[in-house]
Design a protein around this motif. Structure first.
Motif, PDB file in Angstrom:
ATOM      1  N   THR A  55       0.741  -1.192   0.049  1.00  0.00           N
ATOM      2  CA  THR A  55       0.141  -0.137  -0.049  1.00  0.00           C
ATOM      3  C   THR A  55       0.816   1.408  -0.190  1.00  0.00           C
ATOM      4  N   TYR A  56       0.176   2.428  -0.347  1.00  0.00           N
ATOM      5  CA  TYR A  56       0.898   3.466  -0.324  1.00  0.00           C
ATOM      6  C   TYR A  56       1.205   3.910   0.952  1.00  0.00           C
ATOM      7  N   GLU A  57       0.352   3.682   2.179  1.00  0.00           N
ATOM      8  CA  GLU A  57       0.712   3.921   3.353  1.00  0.00           C
ATOM      9  C   GLU A  57       1.900   3.080   3.954  1.00  0.00           C
ATOM     10  N   SER A  58       2.150   2.006   3.380  1.00  0.00           N
ATOM     11  CA  SER A  58       3.349   1.031   3.915  1.00  0.00           C
ATOM     12  C   SER A  58       4.662   1.892   3.407  1.00  0.00           C
ATOM     13  N   LEU A  59       4.554   2.575   2.310  1.00  0.00           N
ATOM     14  CA  LEU A  59       5.561   3.156   1.632  1.00  0.00           C
ATOM     15  C   LEU A  59       6.012   4.274   2.764  1.00  0.00           C
ATOM     16  N   ALA A  60       4.978   5.037   3.025  1.00  0.00           N
ATOM     17  CA  ALA A  60       5.395   5.888   4.107  1.00  0.00           C
ATOM     18  C   ALA A  60       6.066   5.681   5.191  1.00  0.00           C
ATOM     19  N   ARG A  61       5.549   4.568   5.558  1.00  0.00           N
ATOM     20  CA  ARG A  61       6.068   3.924   6.768  1.00  0.00           C
ATOM     21  C   ARG A  61       7.507   3.568   6.751  1.00  0.00           C
ATOM     22  N   ASP A  62       7.607   3.042   5.408  1.00  0.00           N
ATOM     23  CA  ASP A  62       8.883   2.372   5.116  1.00  0.00           C
ATOM     24  C   ASP A  62      10.145   3.665   5.263  1.00  0.00           C
ATOM     25  N   ILE A  63       9.763   4.785   4.802  1.00  0.00           N
ATOM     26  CA  ILE A  63      10.549   6.022   5.003  1.00  0.00           C
ATOM     27  C   ILE A  63      10.696   6.478   6.722  1.00  0.00           C
ATOM     28  N   GLU A  64       9.699   6.146   7.413  1.00  0.00           N
ATOM     29  CA  GLU A  64       9.870   6.412   8.823  1.00  0.00           C
ATOM     30  C   GLU A  64      10.946   5.582   9.421  1.00  0.00           C
ATOM     31  N   ILE A  65      11.178   4.209   8.876  1.00  0.00           N
ATOM     32  CA  ILE A  65      11.947   3.217   9.472  1.00  0.00           C
ATOM     33  C   ILE A  65      13.454   3.657   8.814  1.00  0.00           C
ATOM     34  N   PHE A  66      13.459   4.221   7.524  1.00  0.00           N
ATOM     35  CA  PHE A  66      14.511   4.522   7.403  1.00  0.00           C
ATOM     36  C   PHE A  66      15.255   5.400   8.229  1.00  0.00           C
ATOM     37  N   ARG A  67      14.534   6.215   8.649  1.00  0.00           N
ATOM     38  CA  ARG A  67      15.053   7.461   9.625  1.00  0.00           C
ATOM     39  C   ARG A  67      15.188   6.651  11.028  1.00  0.00           C
ATOM     40  N   GLU A  68      14.165   6.008  11.525  1.00  0.00           N
ATOM     41  CA  GLU A  68      14.555   5.321  12.815  1.00  0.00           C
ATOM     42  C   GLU A  68      15.924   4.668  13.024  1.00  0.00           C
ATOM     43  N   LEU A  69      15.945   3.676  11.650  1.00  0.00           N
ATOM     44  CA  LEU A  69      17.310   2.946  11.698  1.00  0.00           C
ATOM     45  C   LEU A  69      18.444   3.954  11.434  1.00  0.00           C
ATOM     46  N   ASP A  70      18.297   5.224  11.004  1.00  0.00           N
ATOM     47  CA  ASP A  70      19.329   6.033  10.664  1.00  0.00           C
ATOM     48  C   ASP A  70      20.522   5.372   9.896  1.00  0.00           C
ATOM     49  N   LEU A  71      19.600   4.860   8.859  1.00  0.00           N
ATOM     50  CA  LEU A  71      20.370   4.390   7.604  1.00  0.00           C
ATOM     51  C   LEU A  71      21.506   5.200   6.882  1.00  0.00           C
ATOM     52  N   ASP A  72      22.644   4.571   7.032  1.00  0.00           N
ATOM     53  CA  ASP A  72      23.819   5.549   6.111  1.00  0.00           C
ATOM     54  C   ASP A  72      23.551   5.062   4.699  1.00  0.00           C
ATOM     55  N   MET A  73      22.996   4.223   4.101  1.00  0.00           N
ATOM     56  CA  MET A  73      22.745   3.873   2.664  1.00  0.00           C
ATOM     57  C   MET A  73      21.311   3.311   2.592  1.00  0.00           C
ATOM     58  N   ILE A  74      20.572   4.197   1.560  1.00  0.00           N
ATOM     59  CA  ILE A  74      19.130   3.576   1.157  1.00  0.00           C
ATOM     60  C   ILE A  74      18.999   3.197  -0.143  1.00  0.00           C
ATOM     61  N   GLY A  75      18.649   1.820  -0.494  1.00  0.00           N
ATOM     62  CA  GLY A  75      18.371   1.338  -1.769  1.00  0.00           C
ATOM     63  C   GLY A  75      16.926   1.102  -2.158  1.00  0.00           C
ATOM     64  N   ILE A  76      16.541   1.944  -3.301  1.00  0.00           N
ATOM     65  CA  ILE A  76      15.176   1.781  -3.423  1.00  0.00           C
ATOM     66  C   ILE A  76      15.049   1.776  -5.162  1.00  0.00           C
ATOM     67  N   GLY A  77      14.219   0.834  -5.287  1.00  0.00           N
ATOM     68  CA  GLY A  77      14.106   0.275  -6.708  1.00  0.00           C
ATOM     69  C   GLY A  77      12.668  -0.037  -7.012  1.00  0.00           C
ATOM     70  N   PRO A  78      12.204   0.067  -8.089  1.00  0.00           N
ATOM     71  CA  PRO A  78      10.755  -0.551  -8.562  1.00  0.00           C
ATOM     72  C   PRO A  78      10.707  -2.034  -8.668  1.00  0.00           C
ATOM     73  N   TYR A  79       9.781  -2.433  -8.046  1.00  0.00           N
ATOM     74  CA  TYR A  79       9.418  -4.181  -8.170  1.00  0.00           C
ATOM     75  C   TYR A  79       9.178  -4.317  -9.601  1.00  0.00           C
ATOM     76  N   LEU A  80      10.133  -5.412 -10.207  1.00  0.00           N
ATOM     77  CA  LEU A  80       9.988  -5.657 -11.685  1.00  0.00           C
ATOM     78  C   LEU A  80       9.465  -7.339 -11.635  1.00  0.00           C
ATOM     79  N   PRO A  81       8.317  -7.603 -11.982  1.00  0.00           N
ATOM     80  CA  PRO A  81       7.764  -8.967 -12.069  1.00  0.00           C
ATOM     81  C   PRO A  81       8.779  -9.847 -12.792  1.00  0.00           C
ATOM     82  N   HIS A  82       9.233 -11.154 -12.188  1.00  0.00           N
ATOM     83  CA  HIS A  82      10.140 -11.940 -13.084  1.00  0.00           C
ATOM     84  C   HIS A  82       9.073 -13.151 -13.199  1.00  0.00           C
TER      85      HIS A  82
END
Ligand code: 5AD
Length: 340
Positions: A186-213
């Motif tokens: 969901t859109y909402e879970s993507l927003a939550r993902d960003i909150e977690i990036f911040r909570e974890l204080d990530l040094d690197m953030i890898g984001i890509g579209p899901y591509l069906p295999h």
């Protein structure tokens, strides 16, 4: 995440680019990606390397081949080598330690590992051997979706968010991240993902579209979760770029690569689009072609090119950016500022 208004989006891109320039500058750090093995014991529903996919030929690079890639990485003046593989227990813990020690002794490279969810003892030993960083995307912060697409291994419960905390406590710079537009996300879970990036204080953030295999259960539509169409996040370029921009604003100091999956979705200008909306890192592929063809996480993967290295540099110039010098870790930047 649902914003459609062009004017508002332009403002988002502008803010993300301004934050990128202010916090991490105009340098684009280059990391030499080396896919050392495509063996994998896991059965992730989305990934072409999953153990159940018998259509790909499996390989594991030997020490000499990997050291040649490290040499190539140095010749091209990249600051970091990224050693990536499926979760492959054929990569023996001491053998990889030995390799890390050699790379650290013989080259100025920073070493990033991306070896999946190996046991704590392995992660700790590799850190002691000199590995600097570890990449482990948590894919989605939506627990139910994660469990659906990411079966546990040998009954061991997997929690990559916890593992990232452990990696940080071992002294690694840590990289997490997600796919965008997974069926059932969901859109909402993507927003939550960003909150977690911040909570974890990530040094690197890898984001890509899901591509069906097509050789995966998720790609064939066999593993399904019912959410409403209105809630389903799209796996398109714009949604991915919104995640780039918002992640940059939420985590201004992070290193954010313009990823291969983004380049696959838009081979002409995906890299530039990412770099202009928050990203500051590129990971050109150093894996020899004969191996790389079998590293099909998703179909038609457009490696960010080695042989196009020159044109890559030119592409950076065209958007007023320059290749980074040195290892380009989050804290290297701080020490550079202090040294000034
Ligand atoms: N589409 C897009 N990204 C994928 N990955 C794996 N499979 C796919 C796919 N089908 C990403 C995951 C993983 C990284 C190495 O590649 O996010 O962490």
């Amino acid at each position: 995440m649902k914003e459609k208004d062009r004017r508002n989006l332009r403002e988002l891109w502008r803010q993300a680019d301004a934050s990128r320039r202010l916090h991490v500058g105009d340098e684009v750090h280059l990391r030499g990606l080396t896919e050392i093995s495509n063996h994998c014991v896991r059965q992730c529903g989305y990934c072409g390397l999953r153990a159940g996919n018998s259509y790909i030929e499996r390989y594991r690079m030997n020490k000499t081949e990997i050291m040649e890639c490290a040499g190539e990485c140095v010749r091209r003046e990249y600051g970091t080598i990224v050693l990536q593989a499926g979760e492959d227990y054929g990569i023996k813990t001491p053998a990889l330690s030995n390799l890390i020690q050699r790379i650290k002794a013989e080259t100025p490279l920073a070493v990033t590992l991306s070896m999946g969810e190996r046991p704590l003892a392995d992660l700790s030993e590799w850190r002691n051997a000199g590995a600097d960083r570890y990449l482990l995307r948590f894919e989605t912060s939506d627990r139910h979706l994660y469990e659906l697409i990411h079966p546990a291994y040998k009954g061991r419960k997997s929690d990559r968010i916890v593992t990232l905390r452990v990696l940080k406590s071992l002294g690694y710079e840590i990289g997490g991240g997600v796919m965008v537009g997974i069926p059932g996300q969901t859109y909402e879970s993507l927003a939550r993902d960003i909150e977690i990036f911040r909570e974890l204080d990530l040094d690197m953030i890898g984001i890509g579209p899901y591509l069906p295999h097509p050789q995966t259960p998720l790609g064939r539509g066999e593993w399904k979760r019912n959410i409403s169409e209105a809630e389903q996040a799209p796996n398109d370029e714009e949604t991915t770029l919104k995640m780039f921009a918002l992640s940059r604003i939420a985590c201004p100091e992070a290193n954010i690569p313009a990823t291969t999956a983004l380049a696959t979705l838009n081979p002409q200008s995906g890299i530039e689009a990412g770099l202009m909306r928050g990203a500051n890192v590129l990971m050109p592929d150093l894996t020899p072609q004969r191996f790389r063809n079998n590293y099909q996480i998703y179909p038609d993967r457009q490696a960010i090119h080695d042989s196009h290295d020159l044109s890559l540099r030119r592409r950076l110039e065209n958007i007023d950016r320059r290749p980074g010098v040195g290892p380009g870790g989050r804290f290297d930047r701080l020490s550079e500022i202090i040294a000034l």
